[in-house]
Design an enzyme around this catalytic site. Structure first.
Site, short mmCIF file in Angstrom:
data_model
loop_
_atom_site.label_atom_id
_atom_site.label_comp_id
_atom_site.label_asym_id
_atom_site.label_seq_id
_atom_site.Cartn_x
_atom_site.Cartn_y
_atom_site.Cartn_z
N CYS A 85 12.32 -0.84 -8.84
CA CYS A 85 12.63 -0.37 -7.49
C CYS A 85 12.06 -1.26 -6.39
O CYS A 85 12.77 -1.64 -5.47
CB CYS A 85 12.15 1.06 -7.35
SG CYS A 85 11.99 1.66 -5.69
N CYS A 88 7.40 0.77 -4.26
CA CYS A 88 5.95 0.80 -4.45
C CYS A 88 5.54 -0.49 -5.17
O CYS A 88 6.26 -0.98 -6.02
CB CYS A 88 5.53 1.95 -5.35
SG CYS A 88 5.89 3.59 -4.70
N CYS A 415 -0.83 -1.01 12.12
CA CYS A 415 -0.23 -0.97 10.78
C CYS A 415 -0.22 -2.36 10.17
O CYS A 415 0.39 -2.58 9.13
CB CYS A 415 1.19 -0.40 10.85
SG CYS A 415 2.26 -1.31 11.97
#
Ligand code: SAH
Length: 460
Positions: A85, A88, A415
């Site tokens: 994917c 993560c 961030c």
């Protein structure tokens, strides 16, 4: 290593010891000083690696076998799609290990880029249950021979892999995706094909108000047409009883940007509500709203704590989005000024202030680097300035104005540790001292790290 000549060749199998982890989550091994980046390898491990790319100064390897394993390695990764994917990057590292890694990353970057060494970087504040935390899912749809698929793009490709669950996504959002897949298949709604620019359903976006239980379903379509609309809506509502909003967003362009310009309400409200602490927020299909509400509360509480308000202060919240931090601060300050560049977000911010009966806030549309210098010329002085910029950090014009205005405290929410470090250096040179930095884990199992930093004006 001879200068310019790599000590390895493509396809060679080498045995290495992993020394470090990059900010992208890859293991780093050194061969005669030459860096080899190896995804999914962990510091301390001895591993057999196939060299797959050789650049001048560094190369990439593929992990073939872990010979000596790190104590932090997780073997029974719960997510079945982790290997393909790419959403993560760190599920193979224990959660404690991830939190330590993020703290280390922040400390290293502050030192390397910001030359800031005498600062306390606290242990990362993590989640007690670091799964199922996301309140928003954005899932691409397509047609395959067997029917509609909805999932994720395989790494480095445009192939959509069908998916039933994403373990960092709230279960409610997974239910939305599966429900829409079933209902759309039943009523013959075709998935979008990006090559031919045909088909209907491009993306489904699900938003969940974790603290109110309200659910929004957004169907992003290629054109206004949506076959069997009435049946579709009825069955989505039947399958998902806590849906309070079903909207269609129309994106006619050939683009991988998810949303188009036009949004129409198909059923219910155009907003859902959520709460962070005691403050209520209205969230529309396209509003920016933090995706991990539990950790957002932790982050904002830290910002409030650092702002040390007693009710007499004037506060500026730069890059305020829909006013989340502003309203949090307004509970404790005399007056808060929020500024944000996206006009719709400011409409939301004003609506949110009203929703909470807060009258001690003002919001302005514009670049923080333009509006705050202008406020300064108008005589506005803040006791505390909070900034929460996008990844590229603060504009110099804003930092200059902060240094001129000299608020006692600056609370920097970031961030991106690299731009944080760069900006803290500018503020330090302007008379501020970085007192403490608190990393907060907003995105468990990914490499992202959020920080809340406190600076105090000490003078030059
Ligand atoms: N503080 C908010 C939003 C943070 S995200 C929250 O916690 O929810 C950063 C925000 O900065 C985004 O809303 C983005 O639209 C805005 N932004 C980007 N560039 C800007 C600029 N130059 N001036 C003001 N706001 C900007």
């Amino acid at each position: 290593m001879t200068k310019g000549i790599a000590p390895v060749t493509k396809n060679e199998i080498v045995e290495v010891i992993i020394e470090d982890l990059t900010h992208e989550g890859a293991g780093v091994a050194k061969i005669d000083g030459y860096a080899l980046f190896i995804p999914k390898a962990l510091p301390g491990e001895r591993a057999r690696v196939k060299v797959i790319k050789v650049n001048k100064g560094y190369g990439f390897g593929k992990l073939i076998e872990v010979i000596e394993k790190s104590d932090e390695r997780i073997d029974d990764i719960p997510c079945p799609i982790f290997q393909n994917c790419g959403g993560c990057q760190l599920q193979h590292l224990s959660y404690e290990g991830q939190l330590k890694q993020k703290q280390k990353q922040v400390r290293d970057v502050l030192e390397r880029i910001g030359k800031i060494t005498d600062v306390t970087v606290h242990p990362t504040l993590g989640m007690s249950e670091p799964w199922r935390y996301r309140n928003k899912a954005q899932v691409p749809f397509a047609d395959r021979e067997g029917g509609l698929v909805a999932g994720f793009y395989q790494e480095r490709s445009h192939e959509i892999i069908d998916m039933n669950a994403c373990l960092i996504q709230h279960e409610e959002n997974d239910k939305v995706v599966q429900a829409v897949k079933e209902v759309a298949s039943k009523f013959g709604v075709r998935g979008y094909d990006e090559k031919s620019h045909k088909g209907t359903l491009r993306h489904v976006v699900a938003r969940y108000g974790v603290n109110t239980g309200q659910l929004m379903v957004v169907l992003v379509t290629r054109s206004k047409e949506l076959p069997n609309k009435t049946n579709l809506i009825e069955e989505i509502r039947e399958k998902l009883p806590n849906v309070t909003s079903i909207v269609q967003n129309i994106n006619t362009k050939r683009t991988n940007v998810i949303f188009g310009d036009q949004t129409v309400v198909l059923w219910g409200e155009d907003y859902i509500y959520d709460m962070i602490g005691d403050v209520k927020f209205a969230i529309s299909a396209r509003s920016f709203y933090q995706v991990n509400p539990e950790q957002t509360k932790v982050l904002y509480d830290k910002a409030l704590d650092y702002a040390e308000l007693n009710g007499s202060e004037t506060v500026i919240d730069a890059y305020c989005g829909i006013g989340t931090i502003s309203l949090f601060l307004a509970q404790k300050a005399k007056h808060v000024y929020g500024v944000e560049i996206v006009p719709e977000a400011i409409d939301d911010a004003k609506r949110n202030a009203k929703l909470n009966g807060m009258t001690n806030v003002d919001f302005a549309v514009g670049g923080a680097e333009k509006v705050i210098p202008w406020w300064y010329t108008q005589g506005i002085r803040a006791d505390t300035i909070v900034v929460d910029p996008p990844r590229k950090g603060c504009d110099d014009a804003l930092l200059d104005t902060i240094i001129k205005m000299k608020p006692k405290r600056v609370v920097y929410v970031s961030c991106n540790p690299a731009t944080l470090a760069r900006d803290l250096r500018v503020l330090e040179d302007g008379g501020y001292k970085t007192v403490e930095v608190q990393p907060v884990d907003m995105f468990p199992h990914t490499t992202h790290v959020e920080c809340c930093s406190l600076l105090i004006y000490e003078g030059k």
